[in-house]
Design a protein around this motif. Structure first.
Motif, PDB file in Angstrom:
ATOM      1  N   ARG A  42       0.829  -1.202   0.000  1.00 12.71           N
ATOM      2  CA  ARG A  42       0.000   0.000   0.000  1.00 12.71           C
ATOM      3  C   ARG A  42       0.871   1.262   0.000  1.00 12.71           C
ATOM      4  NH1 ARG A  42      -4.723  -0.869   4.254  1.00 12.71           N
ATOM      5  NH2 ARG A  42      -5.771   0.694   2.979  1.00 12.71           N
ATOM      6  N   TYR A 100       0.000   2.300   7.683  1.00  9.91           N
ATOM      7  CA  TYR A 100      -0.666   1.113   7.133  1.00  9.91           C
ATOM      8  C   TYR A 100      -0.482  -0.109   8.029  1.00  9.91           C
ATOM      9  CZ  TYR A 100      -2.119   3.448   2.872  1.00  9.91           C
ATOM     10  OH  TYR A 100      -2.743   4.282   1.974  1.00  9.91           O
ATOM     11  N   TYR A 160     -14.618  -1.044   8.952  1.00  6.10           N
ATOM     12  CA  TYR A 160     -13.910  -0.627   7.741  1.00  6.10           C
ATOM     13  C   TYR A 160     -13.927   0.896   7.604  1.00  6.10           C
ATOM     14  CZ  TYR A 160     -13.487  -5.440   6.116  1.00  6.10           C
ATOM     15  OH  TYR A 160     -13.160  -6.768   5.996  1.00  6.10           O
ATOM     16  N   ALA A 161     -15.018   1.520   7.976  1.00 10.68           N
ATOM     17  CA  ALA A 161     -15.093   2.983   7.941  1.00 10.68           C
ATOM     18  C   ALA A 161     -14.080   3.592   8.917  1.00 10.68           C
ATOM     19  CB  ALA A 161     -16.506   3.458   8.265  1.00 10.68           C
ATOM     20  N   ASP A 191     -10.668   3.253   7.282  1.00 10.69           N
ATOM     21  CA  ASP A 191     -10.535   4.242   6.203  1.00 10.69           C
ATOM     22  C   ASP A 191     -10.317   5.645   6.774  1.00 10.69           C
ATOM     23  OD1 ASP A 191     -10.885   2.239   4.333  1.00 10.69           O
ATOM     24  OD2 ASP A 191     -12.993   2.742   3.938  1.00 10.69           O
ATOM     25  N   ASP A 192     -11.052   5.963   7.829  1.00 16.14           N
ATOM     26  CA  ASP A 192     -10.924   7.265   8.465  1.00 16.14           C
ATOM     27  C   ASP A 192      -9.527   7.448   9.059  1.00 16.14           C
ATOM     28  OD1 ASP A 192     -12.128   9.783   9.391  1.00 16.14           O
ATOM     29  OD2 ASP A 192     -11.914   8.902  11.397  1.00 16.14           O
ATOM     30  N   GLU A 212      -6.777   5.902   8.097  1.00 16.64           N
ATOM     31  CA  GLU A 212      -5.857   6.037   6.967  1.00 16.64           C
ATOM     32  C   GLU A 212      -5.879   7.468   6.425  1.00 16.64           C
ATOM     33  OE1 GLU A 212      -5.509   4.590   2.326  1.00 16.64           O
ATOM     34  OE2 GLU A 212      -6.735   3.414   3.690  1.00 16.64           O
ATOM     35  N   GLU A 213      -7.055   7.999   6.223  1.00 17.93           N
ATOM     36  CA  GLU A 213      -7.202   9.353   5.677  1.00 17.93           C
ATOM     37  C   GLU A 213      -6.566  10.390   6.606  1.00 17.93           C
ATOM     38  OE1 GLU A 213      -7.940  12.577   3.407  1.00 17.93           O
ATOM     39  OE2 GLU A 213      -8.098  10.489   2.799  1.00 17.93           O
ATOM     40  N   ASN A 234      -7.436   8.474  -6.515  1.00 15.16           N
ATOM     41  CA  ASN A 234      -8.261   7.460  -5.858  1.00 15.16           C
ATOM     42  C   ASN A 234      -9.748   7.775  -5.883  1.00 15.16           C
ATOM     43  OD1 ASN A 234      -6.438   5.354  -4.709  1.00 15.16           O
ATOM     44  ND2 ASN A 234      -5.424   7.220  -4.051  1.00 15.16           N
TER      45      ASN A 234
END
Length: 131
Positions: free
Chosen positions: A51, A73, A103-104, A107-108, A110-111, A130
């Protein structure tokens, strides 16, 4: 009187706060159910490296950024492994109901981490790639 945080830049403070908040969420998840023992595996390391390579290919990371993105990551992979362990032995419906929120969260995280690590220009380029 000097505070132990006086030497940190605002960016370093944001990184510390984000990391601590992610750790607290992971700890809260583990405290809810059974004992979870997350250990880095070669697969987790490889996925984080893969990633990171994708981010680097898109925005050309510095060496320092590469290390930070890899660690971000790895944190996501650790969180994912903790969730998987937490759901072991649970009915499939329980996991299916909870995973979208998990998963949200990933993702949050990561962002937020990328927003701290990347420059505004790199982040815009990453978002554009992306869509």
């Amino acid at each position: 009187r000097q505070c132990i945080f006086d030497h940190l830049t605002p960016k370093d403070m944001r990184k510390s706060i984000l990391t601590l908040s992610f750790v607290f969420v992971a700890l809260a998840l583990t405290a809810q159910e059974s004992q979870v023992a997350v250990r880095d595996t070669p697969q987790m390391t490889a996925k984080a490296a893969e990633r990171t390579a994708l981010v680097h290919k898109t925005v050309t990371l510095t060496d320092e950024q590469t290390a930070q993105v890899t660690e971000a990551y790895l944190q996501v992979e650790r969180y994912h492994q903790a969730i998987e362990q937490r759901f072991e032995g649970q009915p499939a419906e329980v996991k299916e109901a909870d995973m979208p929120a998990q998963y949200a969260n990933m993702d949050d995280h990561e962002e937020k981490r990328l927003a701290v690590i990347l420059t505004p220009e790199q982040l815009a380029k990453w978002h554009e790639a992306n869509k």
